[in-house]
Design an enzyme around this catalytic site. Structure first.
Site, short mmCIF file in Angstrom:
data_model
loop_
_atom_site.label_atom_id
_atom_site.label_comp_id
_atom_site.label_asym_id
_atom_site.label_seq_id
_atom_site.Cartn_x
_atom_site.Cartn_y
_atom_site.Cartn_z
N SER A 50 3.66 -1.95 10.15
CA SER A 50 5.12 -1.99 10.31
C SER A 50 5.73 -3.34 9.96
O SER A 50 6.65 -3.81 10.62
CB SER A 50 5.51 -1.56 11.73
OG SER A 50 5.12 -0.22 11.96
N HIS A 99 -9.39 1.30 4.92
CA HIS A 99 -8.09 1.47 5.59
C HIS A 99 -8.27 2.41 6.78
O HIS A 99 -9.06 3.35 6.73
CB HIS A 99 -7.07 2.03 4.61
CG HIS A 99 -5.68 2.02 5.18
ND1 HIS A 99 -5.23 3.01 6.02
CD2 HIS A 99 -4.69 1.10 5.08
CE1 HIS A 99 -3.98 2.70 6.39
NE2 HIS A 99 -3.64 1.56 5.83
N GLY A 116 2.90 -1.04 4.16
CA GLY A 116 2.89 0.37 3.78
C GLY A 116 4.30 0.83 3.44
O GLY A 116 4.83 0.55 2.36
N GLY A 117 4.92 1.51 4.39
CA GLY A 117 6.24 2.14 4.18
C GLY A 117 7.26 1.25 3.49
O GLY A 117 7.94 1.68 2.56
N GLU A 176 -6.61 4.78 7.85
CA GLU A 176 -6.40 6.21 7.57
C GLU A 176 -7.64 6.82 6.93
O GLU A 176 -7.95 8.00 7.12
CB GLU A 176 -5.14 6.39 6.70
CG GLU A 176 -3.88 6.21 7.54
CD GLU A 176 -2.70 5.62 6.79
OE1 GLU A 176 -2.66 5.66 5.55
OE2 GLU A 176 -1.80 5.09 7.48
N GLY A 199 2.74 2.49 10.56
CA GLY A 199 3.68 3.60 10.36
C GLY A 199 4.40 4.01 11.63
O GLY A 199 5.05 5.06 11.68
N GLU A 226 -5.19 -4.75 10.64
CA GLU A 226 -4.14 -3.74 10.81
C GLU A 226 -4.40 -2.97 12.10
O GLU A 226 -5.19 -2.02 12.11
CB GLU A 226 -4.15 -2.76 9.64
CG GLU A 226 -3.86 -3.41 8.31
CD GLU A 226 -3.27 -2.42 7.31
OE1 GLU A 226 -2.20 -2.69 6.79
OE2 GLU A 226 -3.89 -1.36 7.09
N ASN A 228 0.87 -1.18 0.00
CA ASN A 228 0.00 0.00 0.00
C ASN A 228 0.90 1.22 0.00
O ASN A 228 1.52 1.54 1.00
CB ASN A 228 -0.88 -0.03 1.25
CG ASN A 228 -1.63 1.27 1.48
OD1 ASN A 228 -1.73 2.11 0.58
ND2 ASN A 228 -2.15 1.46 2.69
N TRP A 229 0.97 1.89 -1.16
CA TRP A 229 1.90 3.01 -1.29
C TRP A 229 1.39 4.30 -0.64
O TRP A 229 2.10 5.29 -0.58
CB TRP A 229 2.19 3.27 -2.77
CG TRP A 229 3.16 2.29 -3.38
CD1 TRP A 229 3.74 1.21 -2.76
CD2 TRP A 229 3.66 2.32 -4.71
NE1 TRP A 229 4.58 0.57 -3.64
CE2 TRP A 229 4.55 1.22 -4.84
CE3 TRP A 229 3.46 3.15 -5.81
CZ2 TRP A 229 5.23 0.95 -6.04
CZ3 TRP A 229 4.12 2.89 -7.00
CH2 TRP A 229 5.01 1.80 -7.11
N LYS A 230 0.12 4.31 -0.23
CA LYS A 230 -0.47 5.52 0.35
C LYS A 230 -0.24 6.70 -0.61
O LYS A 230 -0.31 6.53 -1.81
CB LYS A 230 0.11 5.77 1.74
CG LYS A 230 0.03 4.50 2.59
CD LYS A 230 0.26 4.71 4.03
CE LYS A 230 0.11 3.36 4.74
NZ LYS A 230 0.16 3.45 6.18
#
Ligand code: PGA
Length: 244
Positions: free
Chosen positions: A208, A90, A229-230, A92, A168, A162, A4-6
């Site tokens: 993470s 998600h 993600g990251g 966010e 993150g 999640e 997930n590149w956000k």
């Protein structure tokens, strides 16, 4: 194994990512690989993934086919550019953009209606975990959300657990914590849709995930894959997660 590149990368950066990533995962046949870039990069990603086993997903999908919904992108639009999956709900989106269990259900239904595989996210916030209500939160998110799908629809989705406090933050849930939550979700699925559905549902862990912790997470039989993600932004790092 989903990335997930956000809100990161341009189309040119997307193409550059795929150039490096593609050869590194060429032999990865043990899993499905999905990359979810921002909407503006979907066409570039689909083009760059052509002829590979990598699928492309969006980070959201509208609940309607078309209409006066400024800022939304619909399932048919995503299908038309070659998108196969859509992340829905998600944390966010829930935290900053008013997503609710009810809209998560509507978006998941729309994804399915238009032939996309929804990756439906659930997970508790830090204060919910600390007050001992993790299971109650997961139950509410399930009951008010995806429990509203039909059994046939449910068979096509992927769930991502999640924990919000792990996203993150560098704080990964321990493999045992993640497995406990996955078991709780699976129990909900079994109660609502039967044992076979509980066994078949794929539940990803997200929060993470890094090249150096993916192995111990994936060693849990409850964890069917990861949503990253990251660490999915770097082709070498994400390839090493895929090839754990
Ligand atoms: P993270 O994000 O890997 O950067 O914690 C996971 C996610 O939000 O899907």
């Amino acid at each position: 194994m989903a990335g997930n590149w956000k809100m990161y990368k341009t189309p040119a950066e997307t193409t550059a990512f795929f150039e490096k990533f593609r050869p590194l995962v060429e032999k990865a046949e043990h899993c499905e690989i999905v990359i979810c870039p921002p909407f503006t990069n979907l066409a570039a990603a689909v083009g760059a993934a052509k002829g590979t086993r990598i699928s492309v997903g969006s980070q959201n999908v509208a609940w309607a086919k078309e209409g006066a919904f400024t800022g939304e992108i619909s399932g048919p639009m995503l299908k038309a550019v070659g998108v196969a999956h859509a992340i829905v709900g998600h944390s966010e989106r829930r935290q900053y953009f008013g997503e609710t269990d009810e809209t998560v259900l509507k978006r998941a239904q729309a994804a399915l209606e238009f032939g996309l595989t929804p990756i439906v996210c659930v997970g508790e916030r830090l204060e919910e975990r600390e007050s001992g209500s993790t299971e109650a939160v997961l139950t509410r998110q399930f009951q008010k959300g995806i429990a509203g799908l039909t059994a046939a629809q449910f068979a096509k989705i992927v769930i991502a657990y999640e924990p919000v406090w792990a996203i993150g933050t560098g704080k990964t849930a321990t493999p045992e914590m993640a497995a406990d939550a996955h078991r709780a979700i699976r129990a909900q699925v079994q109660a609502a849709f039967g044992h076979a559905a509980g066994d078949a549902i794929r539940i990803l862990y997200g929060g993470s995930v890094k090249p150096d912790n993916v192995k111990t997470l994936m060693a849990q039989t409850e964890i069917d894959g990861v949503l990253v993600g990251g660490a999915s932004l770097d082709p070498v790092g994400f390839a090493s997660i895929v090839n754990f």
